[in-house]
Scaffold this active site. Structure first.
Site, PDB file in Angstrom:
ATOM      1  N   SER A 146       0.841  -1.193   0.000  1.00 14.39           N
ATOM      2  CA  SER A 146       0.000   0.000   0.000  1.00 14.39           C
ATOM      3  C   SER A 146       0.883   1.253   0.000  1.00 14.39           C
ATOM      4  O   SER A 146       1.727   1.428  -0.872  1.00 14.39           O
ATOM      5  CB  SER A 146      -0.954  -0.043   1.196  1.00 14.39           C
ATOM      6  OG  SER A 146      -1.916   0.997   1.117  1.00 14.39           O
ATOM      7  N   GLU A 247      -1.566  -2.847  -8.227  1.00 15.63           N
ATOM      8  CA  GLU A 247      -2.885  -3.111  -7.665  1.00 15.63           C
ATOM      9  C   GLU A 247      -3.367  -1.823  -7.025  1.00 15.63           C
ATOM     10  O   GLU A 247      -2.617  -0.860  -6.908  1.00 15.63           O
ATOM     11  CB  GLU A 247      -2.811  -4.226  -6.613  1.00 15.63           C
ATOM     12  CG  GLU A 247      -1.856  -3.968  -5.452  1.00 15.63           C
ATOM     13  CD  GLU A 247      -2.395  -3.063  -4.356  1.00 15.63           C
ATOM     14  OE1 GLU A 247      -3.605  -3.177  -4.036  1.00 15.63           O
ATOM     15  OE2 GLU A 247      -1.631  -2.225  -3.839  1.00 15.63           O
ATOM     16  N   HIS A 315      -4.799  -5.441  -1.874  1.00 14.71           N
ATOM     17  CA  HIS A 315      -5.128  -5.032  -0.504  1.00 14.71           C
ATOM     18  C   HIS A 315      -5.935  -6.098   0.233  1.00 14.71           C
ATOM     19  O   HIS A 315      -6.207  -5.944   1.423  1.00 14.71           O
ATOM     20  CB  HIS A 315      -5.907  -3.714  -0.521  1.00 14.71           C
ATOM     21  CG  HIS A 315      -5.024  -2.502  -0.507  1.00 14.71           C
ATOM     22  ND1 HIS A 315      -4.174  -2.188  -1.546  1.00 14.71           N
ATOM     23  CD2 HIS A 315      -4.851  -1.529   0.419  1.00 14.71           C
ATOM     24  CE1 HIS A 315      -3.528  -1.064  -1.262  1.00 14.71           C
ATOM     25  NE2 HIS A 315      -3.920  -0.652  -0.059  1.00 14.71           N
TER      26      HIS A 315
END
Length: 344
Positions: A146, A247, A315
């Site tokens: 992230s 992503e 995630h």
């Protein structure tokens, strides 16, 4: 004579301008040793110290201790940074406090790996306060995903491999025997993984080899203007074979498409040898597209390189395999499935 003197002065000024421009470019270029040779941190062994820090947002109060329990069960000695649970607005402390924890963890030679507690926001704020020496003087694994993508980018630019993987929250909540946590443990202890995943209807078959870099799409797109810390900067990827993965979470389809087009216009997509599309979560299909992959494929599938979709990086902590940033790998996309093999 006056004309000859004037011409001489003009030539001298032009030469000085070219030299200054070259020096400026050199200041921003990643040194050859960093561009061409990535350092793999040493494998961990039982008894090694592992730092737990919060470079981004503040984690839940029990996050560091639960993560420490898992690391302890694996035989490591966890050391929790002093500002791990600090709070300053949406961040785990001020820039100075978060930098202090990172610099301590990077510069202490007894610490062999750094596990981030969570992502959120704020990692990119730290980069200007850190140097390449902080990142590469004592090469060690940095674990996270992230917002931690900003640190992965800086590490790759500094010539050090890192680990895009589940971090403190998943380590603590899922425990030491969890299969994904065990994958992370294996990589930390020196095992280079091979992943085999099912085929996707939109995959483009083919083989590619290169170093793997990527992470959260929004994060590495947002730092794309930083020539010093952008692992997709032209100077950093020039002469390298790259396998790009990405992503994201809670990003709309138009927003993701805008980021994709930014990569295209930057020239990244025409330079990479293969693309791994991870899972996009918490979004709504729109504009007649079935899902995010269909929208992405309209651009990605036109480059004549292997592309795979819904690879286990996301995630979703149930679908997030450890990816070794900066490590050579072979991507093999066939009608039957996808294999990604990491190698030294």
């Amino acid at each position: 004579m006056k004309r000859i003197f004037l011409v001489t002065i003009l030539i001298l000024l032009a030469t000085m301008s070219v030299i200054a421009s070259a020096q400026d470019r050199h200041r921003h270029r990643v040194p050859n040793s960093h561009r061409d040779k990535m350092v793999m941190p040493a494998a961990l062994k039982r008894g090694d110290k592992v730092a737990i820090v919060s470079p981004a947002s503040t984690p839940a109060d029990d996050n560091p201790e639960k993560a420490a329990a898992t690391l302890r069960a694996w035989g490591f000695e966890p050391v929790i940074g002093p500002h791990t649970l600090s709070k300053c607005h949406m961040y785990a402390g001020t820039v100075q406090e978060r930098c202090a924890d990172l610099r301590w963890a990077f510069n202490d030679p007894e610490i062999k790996a750094i596990v981030c507690t969570r992502g959120g926001y704020g990692s990119a704020m730290l980069l200007d306060s850190l140097t390449r020496k902080d990142f590469n003087q004592h090469p060690k694994w940095v674990v996270g995903y992230s917002d931690i993508t900003a640190l992965h980018s800086a590490l790759v630019c500094s010539g050090v491999m890192s680990l895009h993987a589940n971090m403190g929250g998943a380590l603590g909540s899922r425990g030491p025997e969890d299969p994904l946590n065990q994958m992370l443990r294996s990589v930390l202890m020196g095992t280079l993984p091979t992943y085999e995943v099912p085929a996707h209807r939109l995959n483009v078959t083919g083989k590619a080899s290169g170093i793997v870099i990527g992470g959260n799409m929004a994060v590495f797109t947002n730092i794309g203007g930083s020539r010093k810390w952008d692992f997709l900067d032209r100077d950093n990827i020039r002469g390298k074979d790259i396998i790009l993965f990405f992503e994201d979470v809670s990003e709309s389809m138009p927003r993701v498409n805008s980021m994709l087009q930014a990569l295209r216009l930057k020239g990244v997509l025409e330079r990479v040898k293969g693309i791994i599309v991870g899972r996009f979560t918490e979004y709504e299909p729109q504009s007649g597209y079935y899902d995010m992959y269909e929208m992405l494929s309209e651009t990605l599938n036109g480059y004549g390189i292997p592309v795979c979709y819904d690879f286990p990086v996301s995630h979703d902590e149930n679908w997030n395999y450890p990816m070794i940033e900066g490590c050579p790998a072979l991507l093999d996309v066939t009608p039957e499935g996808v294999t990604l093999t990491f190698a030294k």
